[in-house]
Design a protein around this motif. Sequence first.
Motif, mmCIF file in Angstrom:
data_model
loop_
_atom_site.group_PDB
_atom_site.id
_atom_site.type_symbol
_atom_site.label_atom_id
_atom_site.label_comp_id
_atom_site.label_asym_id
_atom_site.label_seq_id
_atom_site.Cartn_x
_atom_site.Cartn_y
_atom_site.Cartn_z
ATOM 1 N N VAL A 208 2.056 19.276 3.470
ATOM 2 C CA VAL A 208 3.132 18.411 3.005
ATOM 3 C C VAL A 208 3.438 17.394 4.090
ATOM 4 O O VAL A 208 3.641 17.743 5.259
ATOM 5 N N ARG A 209 3.438 16.124 3.711
ATOM 6 C CA ARG A 209 3.776 15.042 4.629
ATOM 7 C C ARG A 209 4.872 14.194 4.002
ATOM 8 O O ARG A 209 4.999 14.142 2.777
ATOM 9 N N GLU A 210 5.639 13.511 4.843
ATOM 10 C CA GLU A 210 6.671 12.624 4.347
ATOM 11 C C GLU A 210 6.427 11.203 4.832
ATOM 12 O O GLU A 210 5.967 10.994 5.958
ATOM 13 N N LEU A 211 6.717 10.249 3.950
ATOM 14 C CA LEU A 211 6.605 8.838 4.276
ATOM 15 C C LEU A 211 7.988 8.215 4.196
ATOM 16 O O LEU A 211 8.704 8.411 3.204
ATOM 17 N N GLU A 212 8.353 7.459 5.212
ATOM 18 C CA GLU A 212 9.645 6.761 5.181
ATOM 19 C C GLU A 212 9.483 5.492 4.359
ATOM 20 O O GLU A 212 9.440 4.378 4.867
ATOM 21 N N SER A 213 9.414 5.686 3.064
ATOM 22 C CA SER A 213 9.263 4.555 2.152
ATOM 23 C C SER A 213 9.871 4.929 0.818
ATOM 24 O O SER A 213 10.175 6.095 0.564
ATOM 25 N N GLY A 214 10.034 3.920 -0.049
ATOM 26 C CA GLY A 214 10.431 4.184 -1.409
ATOM 27 C C GLY A 214 9.262 4.731 -2.210
ATOM 28 O O GLY A 214 8.158 4.912 -1.685
ATOM 29 N N HIS A 215 9.508 4.945 -3.481
ATOM 30 C CA HIS A 215 8.523 5.592 -4.352
ATOM 31 C C HIS A 215 7.192 4.849 -4.379
ATOM 32 O O HIS A 215 6.127 5.473 -4.331
ATOM 33 N N ASP A 216 7.223 3.530 -4.458
ATOM 34 C CA ASP A 216 5.991 2.731 -4.501
ATOM 35 C C ASP A 216 5.533 2.383 -3.090
ATOM 36 O O ASP A 216 5.527 1.227 -2.672
ATOM 37 N N SER A 217 5.126 3.392 -2.351
ATOM 38 C CA SER A 217 4.757 3.180 -0.948
ATOM 39 C C SER A 217 3.520 2.313 -0.801
ATOM 40 O O SER A 217 3.337 1.665 0.235
ATOM 41 N N MET A 218 2.650 2.274 -1.806
ATOM 42 C CA MET A 218 1.471 1.415 -1.713
ATOM 43 C C MET A 218 1.850 -0.059 -1.707
ATOM 44 O O MET A 218 1.092 -0.900 -1.226
ATOM 45 N N ILE A 219 3.049 -0.363 -2.221
ATOM 46 C CA ILE A 219 3.564 -1.733 -2.215
ATOM 47 C C ILE A 219 4.312 -2.022 -0.923
ATOM 48 O O ILE A 219 4.119 -3.066 -0.303
ATOM 49 N N THR A 220 5.171 -1.096 -0.512
ATOM 50 C CA THR A 220 6.103 -1.375 0.578
ATOM 51 C C THR A 220 5.659 -0.865 1.942
ATOM 52 O O THR A 220 6.133 -1.360 2.966
ATOM 53 N N ALA A 221 4.771 0.120 1.979
ATOM 54 C CA ALA A 221 4.330 0.692 3.266
ATOM 55 C C ALA A 221 2.839 0.998 3.219
ATOM 56 O O ALA A 221 2.411 2.129 3.479
ATOM 57 N N PRO A 222 2.007 0.004 2.908
ATOM 58 C CA PRO A 222 0.574 0.281 2.723
ATOM 59 C C PRO A 222 -0.120 0.781 3.981
ATOM 60 O O PRO A 222 -0.990 1.654 3.890
ATOM 61 N N ARG A 223 0.245 0.250 5.130
ATOM 62 C CA ARG A 223 -0.437 0.677 6.358
ATOM 63 C C ARG A 223 -0.095 2.121 6.696
ATOM 64 O O ARG A 223 -0.975 2.910 7.058
ATOM 65 N N GLU A 224 1.168 2.471 6.565
ATOM 66 C CA GLU A 224 1.577 3.841 6.845
ATOM 67 C C GLU A 224 0.918 4.808 5.849
ATOM 68 O O GLU A 224 0.482 5.893 6.229
ATOM 69 N N LEU A 225 0.840 4.388 4.601
ATOM 70 C CA LEU A 225 0.197 5.232 3.598
ATOM 71 C C LEU A 225 -1.294 5.402 3.902
ATOM 72 O O LEU A 225 -1.826 6.515 3.841
ATOM 73 N N ALA A 226 -1.952 4.305 4.242
ATOM 74 C CA ALA A 226 -3.375 4.384 4.551
ATOM 75 C C ALA A 226 -3.643 5.310 5.732
ATOM 76 O O ALA A 226 -4.618 6.076 5.727
ATOM 77 N N GLU A 227 -2.784 5.257 6.732
ATOM 78 C CA GLU A 227 -2.968 6.118 7.907
ATOM 79 C C GLU A 227 -2.931 7.584 7.517
ATOM 80 O O GLU A 227 -3.738 8.404 7.995
ATOM 81 N N VAL A 228 -2.014 7.946 6.623
ATOM 82 C CA VAL A 228 -1.917 9.337 6.190
ATOM 83 C C VAL A 228 -3.126 9.715 5.340
ATOM 84 O O VAL A 228 -3.690 10.807 5.473
ATOM 85 N N LEU A 229 -3.541 8.811 4.464
ATOM 86 C CA LEU A 229 -4.713 9.095 3.630
ATOM 87 C C LEU A 229 -5.965 9.281 4.477
ATOM 88 O O LEU A 229 -6.825 10.107 4.172
ATOM 89 N N LEU A 230 -6.082 8.526 5.554
ATOM 90 C CA LEU A 230 -7.242 8.672 6.444
ATOM 91 C C LEU A 230 -7.221 10.012 7.164
ATOM 92 O O LEU A 230 -8.276 10.580 7.474
ATOM 93 N N GLU A 231 -6.047 10.556 7.397
ATOM 94 C CA GLU A 231 -5.957 11.851 8.063
ATOM 95 C C GLU A 231 -6.435 12.982 7.156
ATOM 96 O O GLU A 231 -6.825 14.034 7.651
ATOM 97 N N VAL A 232 -6.388 12.766 5.858
ATOM 98 C CA VAL A 232 -6.812 13.808 4.915
ATOM 99 C C VAL A 232 -8.258 14.176 5.134
ATOM 100 O O VAL A 232 -8.646 15.333 4.979
ATOM 101 N N VAL A 233 -9.097 13.189 5.498
ATOM 102 C CA VAL A 233 -10.519 13.459 5.675
ATOM 103 C C VAL A 233 -10.844 13.702 7.145
ATOM 104 O O VAL A 233 -11.957 14.029 7.467
#
Length: 233
Positions: A208-233
């Motif tokens: 479980v991870r948390e992002l300091e963003s609203g629901h549409d994080s791909m719109i408002t926090a794309p870099r932070e979201l991408a960083e977490v997605l890259l950690e998955v692999v």
Amino acid sequence: MSTYVLVHGAWHSGQCWDRVVPLLAEAGHEVHAPTLTGHGDTVDLLGPDVGLGTYVDDVVRLLLGHDLTDVVLVGHSFAGMIISAVANEVPGRIGHLVYLDAMDPVDGQTAVDVAPPAQGMLDAAAASGTPWRLPPMSPAFLGVTRPEDVAWLETMLTDESARAFQEPVKLGNPALGAIPATYLRCVADRPARPPASTVRPNGLPVRVRELESGHDSMITAPRELAEVLLEVV
């Protein structure tokens, strides 16, 4: 190289991932962000018969058509229903499931079962002249407030089919329980929420991870979201 398939939620289109896709691709990964039937350029295909099964078929067709394996399958919001059902159908092609502020159903549930407040939208639609159409939520409800982000998001939001929220998901494949999963919770500007469960309904432990963003994080926090997605692999 890993392969990411990013599945948008209700009312959106694959375009909502446009700020995330290049960040994953620049890191050397293959990325697909399909637009589901009845959304984006295929909005003319939206009808009362379009539903959860339609979207599951869309994603399965993509995986089979491109012969994708060991996929990091990401579902945003309602698309948690979709990725669960896709993994149930083709578990051997999925390497990791990522639920991005998403529904996580058990077998036989509808989206309304998972998120009961959605019944209010269905009731409002039933009282309208087009009972099978659900108008999109407001950008503010989706956590998008910057004027430039709102303007961009509004170019891709379209109506959703009521059937998508009424159709039960099929999750009877035992192999589904062996697929690793990560929950990404978007927590900015929200009331305090109870800690996320570290066990999926099928009993599989999750990260479980948390992002300091609203629901549409791909719109408002794309870099932070991408960083977490890259950690998955």
